[in-house]
Design a protein around this motif. Structure first.
Motif, mmCIF file in Angstrom:
data_model
loop_
_atom_site.group_PDB
_atom_site.id
_atom_site.type_symbol
_atom_site.label_atom_id
_atom_site.label_comp_id
_atom_site.label_asym_id
_atom_site.label_seq_id
_atom_site.Cartn_x
_atom_site.Cartn_y
_atom_site.Cartn_z
ATOM 1 N N THR A 325 0.846 -1.195 0.000
ATOM 2 C CA THR A 325 0.000 0.000 0.000
ATOM 3 C C THR A 325 0.881 1.245 0.000
ATOM 4 O O THR A 325 1.786 1.377 0.824
ATOM 5 N N GLU A 326 0.609 2.144 -0.904
ATOM 6 C CA GLU A 326 1.360 3.386 -0.997
ATOM 7 C C GLU A 326 0.417 4.565 -0.823
ATOM 8 O O GLU A 326 -0.632 4.637 -1.466
ATOM 9 N N LEU A 327 0.763 5.503 0.037
ATOM 10 C CA LEU A 327 0.026 6.750 0.205
ATOM 11 C C LEU A 327 1.016 7.894 -0.011
ATOM 12 O O LEU A 327 1.813 8.212 0.870
ATOM 13 N N PRO A 328 0.978 8.519 -1.172
ATOM 14 C CA PRO A 328 1.950 9.585 -1.463
ATOM 15 C C PRO A 328 1.783 10.780 -0.530
ATOM 16 O O PRO A 328 0.688 11.059 -0.033
ATOM 17 N N LEU A 329 2.852 11.492 -0.318
ATOM 18 C CA LEU A 329 2.805 12.716 0.459
ATOM 19 C C LEU A 329 1.835 13.690 -0.204
ATOM 20 O O LEU A 329 1.853 13.886 -1.426
ATOM 21 N N GLY A 330 0.949 14.272 0.594
ATOM 22 C CA GLY A 330 -0.002 15.248 0.090
ATOM 23 C C GLY A 330 -1.319 14.671 -0.385
ATOM 24 O O GLY A 330 -2.237 15.442 -0.707
ATOM 25 N N VAL A 331 -1.461 13.348 -0.448
ATOM 26 C CA VAL A 331 -2.714 12.765 -0.907
ATOM 27 C C VAL A 331 -3.803 13.010 0.137
ATOM 28 O O VAL A 331 -3.547 13.006 1.342
ATOM 29 N N ARG A 332 -5.025 13.259 -0.326
ATOM 30 C CA ARG A 332 -6.157 13.473 0.568
ATOM 31 C C ARG A 332 -6.871 12.141 0.785
ATOM 32 O O ARG A 332 -7.087 11.382 -0.172
ATOM 33 N N ILE A 333 -7.256 11.867 2.022
ATOM 34 C CA ILE A 333 -7.998 10.652 2.337
ATOM 35 C C ILE A 333 -9.226 11.033 3.153
ATOM 36 O O ILE A 333 -9.239 12.045 3.862
ATOM 37 N N ARG A 334 -10.270 10.229 3.029
ATOM 38 C CA ARG A 334 -11.485 10.428 3.819
ATOM 39 C C ARG A 334 -11.511 9.444 4.970
ATOM 40 O O ARG A 334 -11.328 8.241 4.776
ATOM 41 N N LEU A 335 -11.739 9.977 6.150
ATOM 42 C CA LEU A 335 -11.881 9.153 7.356
ATOM 43 C C LEU A 335 -13.343 9.129 7.770
ATOM 44 O O LEU A 335 -14.041 10.152 7.688
ATOM 45 N N VAL A 336 -13.818 7.980 8.224
ATOM 46 C CA VAL A 336 -15.158 7.856 8.791
ATOM 47 C C VAL A 336 -15.036 8.040 10.301
ATOM 48 O O VAL A 336 -14.422 7.216 10.977
ATOM 49 N N PRO A 337 -15.576 9.128 10.872
ATOM 50 C CA PRO A 337 -15.414 9.357 12.311
ATOM 51 C C PRO A 337 -15.997 8.212 13.132
ATOM 52 O O PRO A 337 -17.018 7.611 12.762
ATOM 53 N N GLY A 338 -15.361 7.930 14.277
ATOM 54 C CA GLY A 338 -15.899 6.919 15.161
ATOM 55 C C GLY A 338 -17.232 7.325 15.743
ATOM 56 O O GLY A 338 -18.128 6.501 15.906
ATOM 57 N N HIS A 339 -17.391 8.616 16.067
ATOM 58 C CA HIS A 339 -18.621 9.144 16.684
ATOM 59 C C HIS A 339 -18.869 10.512 16.065
ATOM 60 O O HIS A 339 -18.091 11.450 16.268
ATOM 61 N N CYS A 340 -19.962 10.622 15.323
ATOM 62 C CA CYS A 340 -20.175 11.851 14.548
ATOM 63 C C CYS A 340 -20.466 13.066 15.431
ATOM 64 O O CYS A 340 -19.979 14.168 15.153
ATOM 65 N N ASP A 341 -21.268 12.908 16.494
ATOM 66 C CA ASP A 341 -21.718 14.078 17.253
ATOM 67 C C ASP A 341 -20.559 14.909 17.815
ATOM 68 O O ASP A 341 -20.470 16.113 17.543
ATOM 69 N N PRO A 342 -19.669 14.326 18.628
ATOM 70 C CA PRO A 342 -18.585 15.158 19.170
ATOM 71 C C PRO A 342 -17.561 15.563 18.121
ATOM 72 O O PRO A 342 -16.854 16.555 18.305
ATOM 73 N N THR A 343 -17.482 14.825 17.013
ATOM 74 C CA THR A 343 -16.580 15.237 15.937
ATOM 75 C C THR A 343 -17.072 16.533 15.305
ATOM 76 O O THR A 343 -16.296 17.475 15.080
#
Length: 371
Positions: A325-343
């Motif tokens: 797996t390669e993730l280049p410097l500067g690449v944007r990724i989407r994270l799914v928050p563990g808990h949406c409300d406090p995020t």
């Protein structure tokens, strides 16, 4: 503070970390809730603590919601200021200044609040008398969550009788929210918990009738169980909140076939940037504890199956990468928050995107509104 994006820019140009809302999935969730309630004799009062956003609350009301729930007076103030005119503070309010603000808000909007103690009733009555206001008051009953709430049955009826006797207070109904049931993983466990809650609500209605009272509204329910309450014959108002966004923890709830629940789609993401690649097998993103909540576990990485978010510090998130797996410097990724409300509470803006392009920006009007 400047927003992290502007309408019309590509998602890859958004400043990070930023809350990203997939508008197609978000709109699907609004419609899916409406479809799931077709033919049910229940009102919708979605919980705004999930989004804290007047623009979203107005959309929900425009689709037929009777109003929204808030959890704090300041949250209710922000939404009333944003054009929402029917709010229930689904919490107890204690403190002279907060009560005065609540009473003042009731002069500008339809406002409800919860009680579970005679002293709280007296404090509410004093606040509305001083302001010349009127409040809807819901007796909170503990239907199994073990948090706030008076016991079901006769104790709840006694407190409702006290409320009904106070000038300026209107006994509006029962608040019977089983919050602990929302994240029980199996449908059998969720159904058992709500069966107990329904029995408590029914017993309280019976006790109210003996006292010459009736709860016109029995309100509660959340994203994990709302269909059970809606079908119960006891609840006539429901309060799902997270359904508009979803999160990693809700994705762990299962349906009858043992598969993840699929009524609602994940629409809320945390956009992050790979800021460091300190060694093979590891990448570091710019989204740490100040950008998302980890109380329900670490976020999921949405777009790269070989990446796992394993550790967070203030401004950094560590990803462990599978071989190859390669993730280049500067690449944007989407994270799914563990808990949406406090995020959501950590951000000033929700960046709405469609087709890879920023379409709108919505302010998180009640960010930090916890007093």
């Amino acid at each position: 503070m400047s927003p992290p994006a502007e309408p019309g820019m590509p998602v890859q140009a958004v400043d990070t970390p930023a809350l990203l809302l997939d508008l197609d999935a978000f709109e699907h969730n609004l419609e899916a809730l409406d479809r799931s309630l077709a033919g049910q004799a229940v009102r919708l009062r979605p919980h705004a603590k999930s989004h804290k956003c007047a623009a979203i609350a107005r959309l929900q009301v425009a689709r037929g919601a009777v109003g929204v729930c808030c959890q704090k007076v300041s949250e209710a103030e922000a939404l009333v200021d944003g054009g929402v005119h029917d709010v229930v503070v689904s919490n107890e309010v204690i403190g002279e200044r907060e009560l005065a603000r609540l009473a003042a808000l009731a002069l500008r909007a339809q406002v409800g609040v919860l009680v579970d103690d005679p002293q709280g009733v007296a404090a509410l009555a004093g606040a509305v008398a001083g302001a010349g206001a009127r409040l809807d008051v819901y007796v909170e009953v503990d239907v199994g969550a073990g948090r706030c709430g008076v016991p079901t049955g006769e104790p709840a009826a006694a407190l409702a009788t006290l409320v009904a006797r106070q000038p300026g207070l209107r006994f509006a109904g029962l608040h019977a929210y089983q919050g602990a049931a929302q994240h029980l993983r199996t449908p059998e466990a969720r159904a058992a918990a709500i069966d107990t809650a329904v029995a408590g609500g029914r017993a309280t209605q019976t006790a109210l009738a003996r006292a010459g009272l009736h709860a016109a509204v029995v309100t509660g329910a959340g994203t994990g169980t709302y269909l059970l309450e809606a079908a119960s014959g006891v609840y006539n108002e429901i309060q799902p909140g997270s359904y508009v966004f979803m999160d990693a923890d809700y994705q762990r709830n299962l349906d009858a076939d043992g598969a993840p629940l699929s009524t609602f789609r994940q629409s809320l993401y945390l956009l992050a940037t790979v800021m460091s690649r300190p060694r093979p097998g590891r990448a570091v993103v710019d989204a740490g504890l100040k950008a998302h909540s980890v109380d329900s576990g670490m976020p999921l990485v949405a777009d790269f199956a070989g990446a796992r978010y394993t550790r967070a510090s203030d401004e950094h998130g560590v990803l462990e990468l599978a071989p190859g797996t390669e993730l280049p410097l500067g690449v944007r990724i989407r994270l799914v928050p563990g808990h949406c409300d406090p995020t959501v509470n950590l951000h000033e803006w929700i960046v709405g995107v469609r087709g890879g392009v920023v379409e709108c920006l919505w302010a998180v009007d009640a960010r930090g509104a916890f007093f």
